[in-house]
Structures are given as structure tokens and as C-alpha cells.
Write an enzyme that holds these catalytic residues in place. Structure first.
Site: not given
Length: 380
Positions: A67, A282, A224, A65, A127, A286, A60, A160
Site C-alpha cells: 500500500e 502474520d 484489533r 504490504g 484479499y 507490513s 506472507h 482495501r
């Protein structure tokens, strides 16, 4: 011309000790040590490793981030950060915020990195589905806009995201693949997989009954949870690529994240083909910081997590080193259909990384035959 001598060479497969000659931005020879007599600057890399420049499939560069408000956005990244991490081909993407962080801003950032020597790429979309684009058409973006090689990261299994249907995802994949076919490069949808219980179910539903290969849908953050890793192994067995996120925090690990080395081993033990596994940083995304259970702020993921992992594997898990190296070079280039990245080969672009195991660091980095880092000194 440069003659790099004395290094253990990985192309990313182990090739033993070779002398590598670079001229005109290309690798022109890979030969046994001492067998070349040429008028070239000699770089003594004895005791070091010569590997392809890293292809970081998810970064990125214009920040991530957002949010929780504008104060929770991470900063833009500079070229030096990527160079010191050994990355020659960062692939930039938007994330949750495709309003305050637009594709126009991302495009400018990527073109700036290209102007400073990196072979940077970008993904259209974000997204959201329908996916935003630069030209008003996803296939047109990939076909006509040089740094665009795909779409992403499109969010599934995440509150999200915009909760796309299987048909919407199938249509997006088909449009993206068409753009790549016309361009002769790219055409992949990078899929952000959140922590939702549906995991990869939407990918399976989107591909089932279609004429699309699983390889067009490329899930990331598959470490994850163990449940998601197991589904990822099956996806790779079906012909898809899967991406492990290397950057993490103790808090995320405590919440269920699997470390990159453990995730790589689990995928392999589950039968996932090694050539279908990739690892990305990544970078710029964030990462939450908690103190006594309270959110105190955010830090940004860094691309230096990638060479740090390679160095730790070399020292502690050498059986995984070459597999992880391929997962940061050849494999992501294959997943994203990048024709000139991820390998060291005669006639190929000279994107070369020299690692110094004794010093536990990135020593030097060459991009398209130009030194951007030399002996630890940034030359940008």
C-alpha cells in the site's frame, strides 16, 4: 534414529518427562525415561521443553504490504527465519497485493521451503473476491495442487477489500469446502478482518440459512479491538475457529490492538472454547513505523513473535502457556484440516521443537525427522 531424553514433553498437552524415539521421519516411541535400550543417537534435553513444531496459520513468505507503492513492499522471507522461530509448518498467503505478488510467486516460494525441509502450505486467493487461483478454479487448486489447503486471506470490514456480499462469501466458502472434501485435507477460508465497524457481521450473514459450518470461515486479526474480540468469542462458541495475531507494534496497541496474552485471556473469560483459538504471526506482513506521529516506513512482522510469546507466558503467565502452545500447534492444524501437523504422537510425523527456558530461546528444530536447527546452529 534419535532418542531425545530428559525433556518435559507437551504433545501439546503436558505429558511430563518422556524419552521420545524418532526413526524414519516418524515418532516411534514415547516412553518413561530410561526404559528404552536402542542403538540411536541420544540428545540430552534435560531442563528443556519438547513440543510440536509450530503451525503458523498466516504468513506472507513472498512479502506483504505494497500500500503506497512498490517501495512499501516487505521482502521475501527465507527458510532460516522460520526455522529459528520453531516453525515447521508455515502457511503462506497473499494479502492486499495479488498483482505484484502473484499466486505463482507464492507457490514457488512455498515449494522452495518444502525443498529445504519445511512442511510448508499455501492458500489460494487473496484479499479480492472473486478470488484469484492457480488453475482457474478454487476447488481445483485445493484438490490438485499439493501445497494448497484453502483460500485467503479474504478481506472483510476493510476499505482495501472488494466489499464482498454475503452470497459471494458463501459461494466461495462452499467451493473451498468442496475442494477440501475431495482432497481429504484443507478446505478453509481464512478471513482478514479489518478495522471496520461491521466486524464479523458478514460471516454471520454468510453462514445463516446455509448448510455450511462456521468452521469453514476462519477469521484472523480478531484482537484489533475488544468489540471484535467479543464477537470472535461468540463465533468460537458457534463452532468457528478464531485467530489472534501475535505480531504488533506500540503504535498499533495505542490505536486499539489487544496484546496476544490479553486477547487469549479475554476470549477464554468470554467462554470461547480453548480448542477453537489459534495464534499466528502474520510473518512478512507490513507493520508501520511512526516517529513523532509521522509514518517513517515499514517493518515486517516476524514468526519469532510466537516462541517469544511462549517464553514470556511460561515465565509470567504459566496458566496460559499450554493453551497458547495448543493455539500454535494442534488448533491451527485442526482449523486448516492439516492431517499430519500440530501434535507429537506415536506414528506421527516427527516435527519437533526443543525450547530452552533457561536461555529463553529456541534450541533445536526437527522437521520430518531431519534436524534443521541443532543447539542454536542452523543446519540448512
Amino acid at each position: 534414529m534419535y532418542l531425545i531424553s530428559g525433556a518435559e514433553c507437551f504433545d501439546p498437552n503436558s505429558r511430563g518427562q518422556l524419552d521420545v524415539l524418532v526413526a524414519g521421519g516418524e515418532v516411534v516411541a514415547m516412553v518413561q525415561p530410561g526404559s528404552l535400550t536402542v542403538d540411536a543417537e541420544r540428545i540430552d534435553a534435560t531442563g528443556k521443553l519438547l513440543v510440536p513444531g509450530i503451525v503458523d496459520a498466516l504468513t506472507h513468505p513472498c512479502g506483504g504490504g505494497g500500500e503506497g507503492g512498490f517501495a512499501n513492499r516487505t521482502a521475501e522471507m527465507d527458510v532460516e527465519t522460520f526455522v529459528r522461530a520453531g516453525v515447521t509448518a508455515p502457511v503462506g498467503a497473499l494479502g492486499t497485493d495479488s498483482i505484484g505478488r502473484s499466486l505463482d510467486v507464492l507457490y514457488g516460494n512455498v515449494m522452495g521451503m518444502r525443498g529445504q525441509g519445511l512442511n510448508a502450505y499455501m492458500l489460494s486467493g487473496a484479499y479480492r473476491v472473486p478470488a484469484p487461483s492457480l488453475t482457474g478454479d478454487i476447488a481445483r487448486d485445493i484438490y490438485l495442487v499439493a501445497p494448497v489447503v484453502g483460500v485467503g486471506e479474504v478481506a472483510i470490514a476493510d476499505h482495501r477489500g472488494t466489499q464482498p456480499t454475503a452470497q459471494e462469501l458463501r459461494r466461495l466458502a462452499a467451493e473451498t469446502q468442496l475442494g477440501g472434501i475431495l482432497a481429504g485435507e484443507g478446505g478453509t477460508v481464512l478471513i482478514h478482518v479489518g478495522a471496520g465497524d461491521s466486524r464479523l457481521a458478514l460471516l454471520r450473514e454468510a453462514i445463516e440459512g446455509s448448510d455450511l459450518s462456521p468452521s469453514v470461515l476462519y477469521p484472523t486479526h480478531v484482537n484489533r479491538s475488544t468489540a471484535l474480540l467479543d464477537e470472535a468469542a461468540d463465533w468460537a462458541l458457534q463452532g468457528g475457529f478464531v485467530d489472534i495475531t501475535v505480531s504488533t507494534t506500540p503504535e498499533l496497541i495505542a490505536a486499539g490492538d489487544i496484546t496476544a496474552d490479553q486477547a487469549l485471556r479475554r476470549l477464554l473469560e468470554a467462554g470461547a472454547p480453548a480448542e477453537r483459538i489459534t495464534l499466528s504471526s502474520d510473518a512478512g506482513g507490513s507493520l508501520p513505523v511512526y516517529v513523532d506521529g509521522e509514518l517513517e516506513g515499514l517493518t515486517a512482522a516476524s514468526p519469532d513473535s510466537l516462541p517469544k510469546l511462549l517464553m514470556s507466558l511460561l515465565a509470567d503467565h504459566p496458566d496460559l502457556f499450554q493453551l497458547a502452545l495448543a493455539g500454535m500447534t494442534r488448533n491451527p492444524a485442526s482449523a486448516l484440516k492439516l492431517n499430519t501437523a500440530g501434535e507429537i504422537s506415536v506414528g506421527g510425523r516427527a516435527d519437533l521443537l526443543i525450547l530452552d527456558p533457561a536461555a529463553d530461546k529456541v534450541d533445536s528444530l526437527m522437521s520430518s525427522g531431519k534436524w534443521l536447527l541443532r543447539g542454536g546452529n542452523y543446519l540448512g
